[in-house]
Motif scaffolding. Structure first.
Motif, PDB file in Angstrom:
ATOM      1  N   GLN A 175      -5.159  -8.479  -7.993  1.00 25.21           N
ATOM      2  CA  GLN A 175      -6.353  -7.636  -7.769  1.00 25.21           C
ATOM      3  C   GLN A 175      -5.716  -6.316  -7.030  1.00 25.21           C
ATOM      4  OE1 GLN A 175      -9.011  -9.328  -4.726  1.00 25.21           O
ATOM      5  NE2 GLN A 175      -9.962 -10.822  -6.453  1.00 25.21           N
ATOM      6  N   ALA A 208     -10.748   6.167  -4.538  1.00 26.17           N
ATOM      7  CA  ALA A 208     -10.163   4.862  -4.960  1.00 26.17           C
ATOM      8  C   ALA A 208      -8.901   4.384  -4.333  1.00 26.17           C
ATOM      9  CB  ALA A 208      -9.728   4.969  -6.388  1.00 26.17           C
ATOM     10  N   SER A 217      -5.024   1.573 -11.070  1.00 28.85           N
ATOM     11  CA  SER A 217      -6.329   2.226 -11.269  1.00 28.85           C
ATOM     12  C   SER A 217      -6.005   3.599 -10.494  1.00 28.85           C
ATOM     13  CB  SER A 217      -7.451   1.638 -11.093  1.00 28.85           C
ATOM     14  OG  SER A 217      -8.531   2.429 -11.029  1.00 28.85           O
ATOM     15  N   GLU A 270     -10.204   2.531  -1.090  1.00 28.79           N
ATOM     16  CA  GLU A 270     -10.534   1.413  -1.442  1.00 28.79           C
ATOM     17  C   GLU A 270      -9.398   0.217  -1.742  1.00 28.79           C
ATOM     18  OE1 GLU A 270     -12.788   1.636  -5.194  1.00 28.79           O
ATOM     19  OE2 GLU A 270     -14.655   2.476  -4.113  1.00 28.79           O
ATOM     20  N   LEU A 271      -8.122   1.044  -2.140  1.00 34.71           N
ATOM     21  CA  LEU A 271      -6.968   0.403  -2.387  1.00 34.71           C
ATOM     22  C   LEU A 271      -6.377   0.003  -1.259  1.00 34.71           C
ATOM     23  CD1 LEU A 271      -4.589  -0.869  -3.902  1.00 34.71           C
ATOM     24  CD2 LEU A 271      -3.602   1.485  -3.933  1.00 34.71           C
ATOM     25  N   LYS A 331      -5.651  -2.657  -8.778  1.00 40.21           N
ATOM     26  CA  LYS A 331      -6.226  -1.479  -8.062  1.00 40.21           C
ATOM     27  C   LYS A 331      -5.169  -0.481  -8.139  1.00 40.21           C
ATOM     28  CE  LYS A 331      -9.846   0.295  -6.217  1.00 40.21           C
ATOM     29  NZ  LYS A 331     -11.100   0.583  -6.675  1.00 40.21           N
TER      30      LYS A 331
END
Length: 366
Positions: free
Chosen positions: A162, A206, A169, A209-210, A166
């Protein structure tokens, strides 16, 4: 002194043997010596066998002494009960049960000494067996923990995947807004315009979030790793606790089984040696010619049998005579008139007493 002791061990009649020649005495002294030394070897073998079981010197010596005395008594009994016959076949049939017993005793005596003689080879076999048991034990215990550990590792790999996805991304978003600023992609306009700002904000969101995902997954991974560590510690503890059982796999039965894995020929010859020693007194008695001792012993036993038979016949004759005399006396007495009248009188008085007693009993009832 030593000769007298061995003669005693042979189970022969020392009083009869004293009247025989020195050669006859030496023959039975040799048989007694064989009986004695067989018992000594039996005691040593039993002591070693018990020492491997209980690991106690005093207990092993005590039981070995008792076992040696038991074998001594059995061998002495076997030799002393074999009598010389007119035919060899009769002697062999008489000795056959004793030969079977001697074979059993030889097996019991030889096996512990075989264990001692081949101790190094047996230890090597036991070491290989212990190693195999250790590996098998670890595999069996691991079967209880490996599925759980594998599941936990899969969970950790999933959490790490995961994070990796991420990160990929976020990196793609980074490349996107950098390309927009350089004018190499997107609107193809050089500079930081509205589109750049939009892509940069998307990247920053993002990235946050990471960071949050890394923090959460790191805590989860740490928890899972602790569970794996606990399972591994439990596995190692179980292996450690069960290892002494495997290390103690060197008892009497284990050594006998290990001896069976060695070449059989040396053990067989050792057994034959003890069988020869154990049966040598019996074989000596069977093969030796009928000597002076056997003749004198047979004469003494025959005299005793004759004396017993004569006494029995005399008692039977005396009994028959006594019975005949008693029958004759009672026959003569039965013919006397005086005795008849006396018995008649007493019988009459008895019948009167019975009649009076019956009358009184019936009177009381009425």
């Amino acid at each position: 002194m030593l000769k007298s002791f061995f003669i005693l061990c042979s189970g022969s009649d020392s009083d009869i043997l004293k009247s025989c020649s020195n050669g006859e005495q030496n023959k039975y002294a040799g048989i007694g010596a064989t009986v004695f030394f067989t018992a000594v070897m039996a005691g040593i073998a039993a002591s070693y066998a018990l020492y491997t079981v209980f690991n106690s010197v005093y207990m092993a010596i005590g039981f070995g002494l008792i076992w040696g005395l038991l074998i001594f008594n059995l061998d002495r009994f076997i030799v002393s009960t074999i009598k010389k016959r007119e035919r060899f076949l009769d002697e062999f049939i008489q000795a056959l049960p004793r030969i079977i017993l001697a074979i059993i005793i030889a097996i019991v005596i030889s096996k512990p000494l075989e264990l001692k003689i081949f101790e190094k080879e047996i230890n090597h076999v036991l070491l290989e067996q212990k190693n195999e048991l250790t590996l098998a034990n670890k595999e069996q215990i691991a079967q209880q923990f490996n599925p759980k550990i594998s599941d936990l590792n899969n969970e950790i790999a999933g959490l790490e995947l995961q994070i990796t996805e991420k990160e990929n991304s976020v990196n793609n978003l980074y490349n996107t807004y950098i390309s927009e600023a350089e004018g190499t992609a997107g609107t193809k306009l050089l500079g930081k315009g509205p589109v750049y700002k939009e892509k940069r904000d998307k990247h920053d969101a993002a990235l946050l979030e990471l960071q949050q995902l890394k923090k959460e997954n790191k805590e989860k991974i740490a928890t899972l790793e602790n569970q794996i560590t606990n399972l591994e510690n439990t596995y190692n503890t179980q292996v450690k606790n069960t290892q002494p059982v495997i290390d103690g796999f060197d008892g009497l039965m284990a050594r006998i089984n290990a001896l069976g894995k060695l070449p059989w020929l040396p053990s067989f010859f050792i057994f034959l040696l003890f069988l020869a020693i154990e049966t040598s007194p019996i074989i000596a008695k069977l093969l030796s010619p009928k000597g002076a001792y056997d003749l004198k012993l047979e004469d003494a036993e025959s005299a005793l049998k004759t004396w017993v038979k004569r006494n029995a016949e005399e008692r039977n004759t005396l009994l028959k005579t006594e019975i005949n005399l008693n029958n004759k006396v009672y026959s003569n007495i039965a013919e006397e008139e005086e005795l008849y009248q006396y018995k008649r009188k007493k019988a009459r008085e008895l019948m009167q007493l019975q009649a009076d007693a019956f009358f009184k009993k019936q009177q009381n009832i009425l």
